[in-house]
Design a protein around this motif. Sequence first.
Motif, mmCIF file in Angstrom:
data_model
loop_
_atom_site.group_PDB
_atom_site.id
_atom_site.type_symbol
_atom_site.label_atom_id
_atom_site.label_comp_id
_atom_site.label_asym_id
_atom_site.label_seq_id
_atom_site.Cartn_x
_atom_site.Cartn_y
_atom_site.Cartn_z
ATOM 1 N N LYS A 193 0.837 -1.210 0.000
ATOM 2 C CA LYS A 193 0.000 0.000 0.000
ATOM 3 C C LYS A 193 0.871 1.259 0.000
ATOM 4 N N ASP A 194 0.485 2.233 -0.797
ATOM 5 C CA ASP A 194 1.177 3.525 -0.775
ATOM 6 C C ASP A 194 0.835 4.217 0.544
ATOM 7 N N PRO A 195 1.832 4.572 1.369
ATOM 8 C CA PRO A 195 1.512 5.133 2.686
ATOM 9 C C PRO A 195 0.854 6.507 2.606
ATOM 10 N N ASP A 196 1.032 7.196 1.487
ATOM 11 C CA ASP A 196 0.447 8.547 1.368
ATOM 12 C C ASP A 196 -0.970 8.503 0.817
ATOM 13 N N THR A 197 -1.165 7.747 -0.273
ATOM 14 C CA THR A 197 -2.488 7.749 -0.915
ATOM 15 C C THR A 197 -3.373 6.616 -0.390
ATOM 16 N N PRO A 216 12.502 -14.118 1.748
ATOM 17 C CA PRO A 216 13.152 -13.044 0.994
ATOM 18 C C PRO A 216 12.584 -12.979 -0.416
ATOM 19 N N ILE A 217 12.430 -11.761 -0.954
ATOM 20 C CA ILE A 217 11.814 -11.597 -2.282
ATOM 21 C C ILE A 217 12.733 -10.788 -3.200
ATOM 22 N N LEU A 218 12.477 -10.929 -4.508
ATOM 23 C CA LEU A 218 13.220 -10.116 -5.489
ATOM 24 C C LEU A 218 12.415 -8.846 -5.741
ATOM 25 N N MET A 219 12.945 -7.734 -5.241
ATOM 26 C CA MET A 219 12.210 -6.475 -5.322
ATOM 27 C C MET A 219 13.088 -5.426 -6.005
ATOM 28 N N TRP A 220 12.598 -4.883 -7.138
ATOM 29 C CA TRP A 220 13.337 -3.820 -7.812
ATOM 30 C C TRP A 220 12.673 -2.481 -7.501
ATOM 31 N N ARG A 221 13.525 -1.472 -7.338
ATOM 32 C CA ARG A 221 13.018 -0.120 -7.020
ATOM 33 C C ARG A 221 12.082 0.430 -8.098
ATOM 34 N N ALA A 222 12.337 0.017 -9.353
ATOM 35 C CA ALA A 222 11.530 0.592 -10.440
ATOM 36 C C ALA A 222 10.124 -0.012 -10.504
ATOM 37 N N GLN A 223 9.911 -1.140 -9.820
ATOM 38 C CA GLN A 223 8.577 -1.743 -9.801
ATOM 39 C C GLN A 223 7.708 -0.981 -8.795
ATOM 40 N N HIS A 224 6.401 -1.171 -8.902
ATOM 41 C CA HIS A 224 5.521 -0.409 -8.002
ATOM 42 C C HIS A 224 5.743 -0.786 -6.538
ATOM 43 N N ILE A 225 6.078 -2.048 -6.277
ATOM 44 C CA ILE A 225 6.384 -2.412 -4.884
ATOM 45 C C ILE A 225 7.618 -1.622 -4.418
ATOM 46 N N GLY A 226 8.545 -1.397 -5.339
ATOM 47 C CA GLY A 226 9.751 -0.628 -5.015
ATOM 48 C C GLY A 226 9.407 0.826 -4.687
ATOM 49 N N HIS A 227 8.443 1.386 -5.419
ATOM 50 C CA HIS A 227 7.991 2.753 -5.117
ATOM 51 C C HIS A 227 7.448 2.797 -3.691
ATOM 52 N N HIS A 228 6.696 1.747 -3.329
ATOM 53 C CA HIS A 228 6.118 1.712 -1.978
ATOM 54 C C HIS A 228 7.216 1.593 -0.923
ATOM 55 N N VAL A 229 8.211 0.742 -1.203
ATOM 56 C CA VAL A 229 9.334 0.592 -0.263
ATOM 57 C C VAL A 229 9.976 1.958 -0.018
ATOM 58 N N THR A 230 10.254 2.676 -1.102
ATOM 59 C CA THR A 230 10.891 3.998 -0.985
ATOM 60 C C THR A 230 10.016 4.937 -0.145
ATOM 61 N N ALA A 231 8.717 4.920 -0.412
ATOM 62 C CA ALA A 231 7.813 5.822 0.309
ATOM 63 C C ALA A 231 7.758 5.479 1.802
ATOM 64 N N TRP A 232 7.689 4.179 2.136
ATOM 65 C CA TRP A 232 7.640 3.786 3.559
ATOM 66 C C TRP A 232 8.956 4.158 4.245
ATOM 67 N N GLN A 233 10.078 3.977 3.531
ATOM 68 C CA GLN A 233 11.380 4.332 4.118
ATOM 69 C C GLN A 233 11.457 5.834 4.363
ATOM 70 N N GLN A 234 11.027 6.601 3.367
ATOM 71 C CA GLN A 234 11.102 8.055 3.505
ATOM 72 C C GLN A 234 10.206 8.563 4.628
ATOM 73 N N HIS A 237 9.788 4.477 8.309
ATOM 74 C CA HIS A 237 9.453 3.124 8.771
ATOM 75 C C HIS A 237 10.591 2.145 8.511
ATOM 76 N N LYS A 238 10.694 1.145 9.386
ATOM 77 C CA LYS A 238 11.707 0.099 9.211
ATOM 78 C C LYS A 238 11.112 -1.149 8.564
ATOM 79 N N GLU A 239 9.798 -1.210 8.540
ATOM 80 C CA GLU A 239 9.113 -2.346 7.922
ATOM 81 C C GLU A 239 7.902 -1.833 7.139
ATOM 82 N N MET A 240 7.492 -2.623 6.150
ATOM 83 C CA MET A 240 6.316 -2.251 5.350
ATOM 84 C C MET A 240 5.312 -3.409 5.392
ATOM 85 N N PRO A 241 4.030 -3.127 5.693
ATOM 86 C CA PRO A 241 3.044 -4.210 5.676
ATOM 87 C C PRO A 241 2.923 -4.832 4.283
#
Length: 542
Positions: A193-197, A216-234, A237-241
């Motif tokens: 989930k996008d933490p902002d929207t 463990p999963i293969l997660m690339w920053r350019a994928q939408h899950i990667g966008h969410h990771v970046t947003a949760w980190q920013q 947060h240390k973890e993302m649901p």
Amino acid sequence: MGLIFCLSGAGPAKVDTVRTGGAKPLKSHVLLAPFMTTKRKPVAFGDLRGWMKALDTAGELRHVEAEVDWNVELGTIARLAQGPGTGPALLFNNIRDYSANSRCHQVFTGGLSSPRRVAMMLGLEPDTHPRELVKLGRTVLNETIAPKIVKTGPVKENVVEGKDVDLYEFPVPQWNRIDGGRYILTYGGVVTKDPDTGVMNVGIYRGMVAAKDKIPILMWRAQHIGHHVTAWQQAGHKEMPIAVAIGWEPSLGFVGGAPVPKGLCEYDVMGAIRGAPVDLVKCETVDLHVPATSEIVIEGYLGLEPDTYMMEGPFAEFTGYVAGDRSPKPTIRVTCITHRTDPILRGTIEGSMPGSFSENGTCSSIMRAAAAWNVLDRAGVPGVTDVWCPPVQTGINVLVQIKQSYRGQAKQVANALWGSSAAHVRYKHVTVVDDDIDIHDYAAVDWAVAHRVNAGENDIVIMPATFGAGLDPSTRRRDRNVAQFGTGKWNRLLIDATVNLDYDPDPDLGGARFPPTVWPAPDDVAAAKARWSELGLDRPKR
Ligand SMILES: Cc1cc2nc3c(=O)[nH]c(=O)nc-3n(C[C@H](O)[C@H](O)[C@H](O)COP(=O)(O)O)c2cc1C
């Protein structure tokens, strides 16, 4: 077996609302008109079991009753059975170490490894030509029917939490001998989930069992899950649901693995494909929603700090090569598993090769072609008449058929595709042909490349050092280091196999640029055909 609570029946009442990002619900047929020539009747299969029933009725499913080893044998059988889009879907009912009393004892695979079954999923006749599927694909990823939140559903029949979680209770295949471990996430819809929207994303990302409650999963920053990771980190947060829905209607894998535009939730698109809202239930331990009739749902938190990463990979990848080196990867800490009674584990064998096309290859041939066509339309490239990505290469090569009206049109095609974000892990090689060349006929494309391409006349163009797939074996290992560079590195290629409009019209050819082909004139063909029987040529071959 861990702690189990029994619940029953899906509550029909709308008890909650959820942000899925969809626009106003659209009726599926509305947007189809400009592209489709075949009418579709959307089908809501209800769940994986409903889909399997439909496949059974159509003769598309094989039940494997003999005992099969989860360790390499199951994956080997799945790969051999696949065929070039011709193999059946498989339900393994008897898996070594997983008796009928186990928490789970069945594996289903191959549901979408044939264009016939993709057509069935979309509510079309099984023998619908893939060209029509591409045309439908152009609209279907932009259509929406918003999901419905329900109180509960079959996926809550069994709830396993905390220390009772044990992923080894599921018959997770070691799909290939060379894989780094047993991959439980191969075709599950990974929900974040996008933490902002608050808008959810559902994507297919591979995940390996590293411990009884760690994936463990293969997660690339350019994928939408990667966008969410970046947003949760920013957001600090240390973890993302995170939640993974495994085993539902076929649109889950089809849409989760396709380039749905950012901000549009895949649940909305699945709703449009099936012509009815997806019933969603809330997870037990994370604030996310999953289909109420899923077979299995894994809930947890994805660690965002490198010291929580666990080793993952390699894996037999979509390229048909082993890829994605063994390295520390972001890891799901599983907090809860909910599942139906006697759940069916849905998985897939990755990697298309000549003679064996994967589900990803089959679906990509349609969705990646459709996405490319839409990119070209949005960029204003005129005269595009067909687009196709043969399933053996999963959209790495794209074929574009155009009706040329001016010089340089093929280069406009390549530039438009390569400038789009859809090209991140696709469209490395672009081949453009004229509208007399059938791009579904390899011989026709090969013929055009042989006789219309002149490398000394700018028909071959290389676009060096662009972004690209980090799993490509033809890219030097150093340049596949996604952690260092954020993406892979591709030198892209255009093969312009159209008749060169930069040539002067030839007066000796009546103003044409190329000579006529050897094919006889229509009148001569008709005259010869009229005598076919007399000539004894309509008799069957001995
Ligand atoms: C079977 C299968 C496995 C996939 N594995 C991965 C993966 O491990 N990592 C990844 O980033 N994308 C993977 N993909 C591709 C993504 O699912 C695809 O790019 C999708 O569009 C991602 O969702 P998103 O657009 O919401 O980011 C896989 C696709 C399929 C069909």
